[in-house]
Design a protein around this motif. Sequence first.
Motif, mmCIF file in Angstrom:
data_model
loop_
_atom_site.group_PDB
_atom_site.id
_atom_site.type_symbol
_atom_site.label_atom_id
_atom_site.label_comp_id
_atom_site.label_asym_id
_atom_site.label_seq_id
_atom_site.Cartn_x
_atom_site.Cartn_y
_atom_site.Cartn_z
ATOM 1 N N PHE A 93 0.834 -1.206 0.000
ATOM 2 C CA PHE A 93 0.000 0.000 0.000
ATOM 3 C C PHE A 93 0.869 1.255 0.000
ATOM 4 O O PHE A 93 0.573 2.242 -0.684
ATOM 5 N N GLY A 94 1.943 1.225 0.798
ATOM 6 C CA GLY A 94 2.818 2.392 0.853
ATOM 7 C C GLY A 94 3.525 2.658 -0.466
ATOM 8 O O GLY A 94 3.669 3.810 -0.886
ATOM 9 N N ARG A 95 3.948 1.606 -1.150
ATOM 10 C CA ARG A 95 4.621 1.792 -2.437
ATOM 11 C C ARG A 95 3.668 2.330 -3.501
ATOM 12 O O ARG A 95 4.079 3.064 -4.398
ATOM 13 N N GLY A 96 2.398 1.947 -3.409
ATOM 14 C CA GLY A 96 1.439 2.366 -4.426
ATOM 15 C C GLY A 96 1.095 3.843 -4.392
ATOM 16 O O GLY A 96 0.773 4.428 -5.431
ATOM 17 N N GLU A 97 1.155 4.445 -3.216
ATOM 18 C CA GLU A 97 0.811 5.857 -3.039
ATOM 19 C C GLU A 97 -0.531 6.180 -3.714
ATOM 20 O O GLU A 97 -1.494 5.442 -3.553
ATOM 21 N N GLY A 146 -0.137 4.393 -7.943
ATOM 22 C CA GLY A 146 0.520 3.127 -8.148
ATOM 23 C C GLY A 146 1.825 3.195 -8.913
ATOM 24 O O GLY A 146 2.182 4.221 -9.501
ATOM 25 N N VAL A 147 2.517 2.081 -8.920
ATOM 26 C CA VAL A 147 3.810 1.985 -9.611
ATOM 27 C C VAL A 147 3.645 1.520 -11.050
ATOM 28 O O VAL A 147 4.621 1.445 -11.793
ATOM 29 N N GLY A 148 2.425 1.195 -11.445
ATOM 30 C CA GLY A 148 2.177 0.746 -12.814
ATOM 31 C C GLY A 148 1.759 -0.710 -12.860
ATOM 32 O O GLY A 148 2.251 -1.540 -12.077
ATOM 33 N N LEU A 149 0.863 -1.042 -13.764
ATOM 34 C CA LEU A 149 0.352 -2.400 -13.897
ATOM 35 C C LEU A 149 1.490 -3.368 -14.228
ATOM 36 O O LEU A 149 2.251 -3.148 -15.170
ATOM 37 N N ALA A 157 -3.371 -2.238 -4.884
ATOM 38 C CA ALA A 157 -2.994 -0.952 -4.298
ATOM 39 C C ALA A 157 -1.582 -0.556 -4.705
ATOM 40 O O ALA A 157 -1.297 0.624 -4.939
ATOM 41 N N GLU A 158 -0.679 -1.526 -4.802
ATOM 42 C CA GLU A 158 0.705 -1.225 -5.181
ATOM 43 C C GLU A 158 0.797 -0.811 -6.646
ATOM 44 O O GLU A 158 1.515 0.131 -6.991
ATOM 45 N N GLU A 159 0.050 -1.483 -7.522
ATOM 46 C CA GLU A 159 0.182 -1.219 -8.953
ATOM 47 C C GLU A 159 -0.725 -0.099 -9.444
ATOM 48 O O GLU A 159 -0.371 0.622 -10.376
ATOM 49 N N LEU A 160 -1.903 0.072 -8.818
ATOM 50 C CA LEU A 160 -2.852 1.098 -9.259
ATOM 51 C C LEU A 160 -3.057 2.201 -8.225
ATOM 52 O O LEU A 160 -3.768 3.172 -8.511
#
Length: 396
Positions: free
Chosen positions: A253-257, A260-263, A286-289
């Motif tokens: 969740f924290g990395r996604g902000e 997200g970091v991308g699909l 949550a991380e990717e989107l």
Amino acid sequence: MSTLMTRSRGAVRVAAREPAQPVNTMLLMMLMLTGIGLVMMTSASMEIGNSQMGDPLYFFKRQVFFIIVGLCLVAVALKIPMRLWYQASAPLLAVAILLLILVLIPGVGTVVNGSARWLDLGFYRLQPSEMTKVFMVFFMAAFLSRRREEVQLSWSGFLKPMVIMGGAVVLLHFEPDHGAMVILMATTFTLLFLAGAKLHRFMFLVMLCFAAFAWLAISKPYVINRLTSFLNPWAAEYVYGEGYQLTQALIAFGRGEWFGVGLGSSIQKLYFLPEAHTDFVLSILAEELGLAGVLVVLSLFCILILTAFRVGRAAEAQQNYFNAYVAYGLAMIFATQVFINFGVNTGLLPTKGLTLPFLSYGGNSLLISFFMIGVLMRIDYELTNGSSAMEQEDAA
């Protein structure tokens, strides 16, 4: 209804043009959630599929198969009149209870990670607790539609359904499947409350539930460990033990902000977060989107659940109490399961293995979710078309 005028050799012919049918909201939400879930589940499972099965699309192919079967279940449920579920409610619950007993018999039930929740049919692992939740709703709805006054006025009418639910809860405890226990209890309590049961009677049951929970926590050391690790998962004694899944989910969740970091770019799905494609697929989303993706999914679930409650309210307004209570009960199953999964993934609730409807990998949960949508759509259809339409259909 609009008309279309055409001329043929001096004669005027008026043809009726049927208005376009609106898209069913529950069907639309189901398809959108299933599409998002298929993408996110595939993203979360490709690495584990490649390493364990030698095929990065292994889980994707199986999930697509379950989706196709689930869509067939929706079509079947749409064709079955609700009065048949009313008539079969008691036998269906009896079958579900029997299956719950069978999974506890050594050599019959399949044990995975210390829990005996499945019956191995060879081609498919059946999880009886999933169907028990739905068949309990059918039974309670039938009982409450017949005994509303008894439930409202006497303790006997209130306690009779509690005894039936209690038997199922005891069997689920011995599997153990505490997530299904919570969903079953929350759904039954909600149906009794909506049927008009007195509030002070619930207080007695709430005290019993707290006492049972205290006994469970004392008798099962791992329950205490989960509770204490949930309160402080970053503690040195928990961060690589009981609190490991939660800390890895929170990192996702924290990395996604926000966005997200991308699909496909998740790091946590690379063996850091266990069960990333099942119970914790929301964390990968949550991380990717990012938070935006989580809010979209949450909004879709809210629309689905509120629509199901609206259907139940409309059925109750027509004094069709069985249909109303079934709609309320199925809506509560969705609501409780979504609430618990979101709570576990975000650290608001203790870690508990429970799938997210339409998004997590798993045939049992997915098929039952599709079936529930089919039943809800059937209730909506009967509200729109009336009993005469049903009788004509049954006669045909």
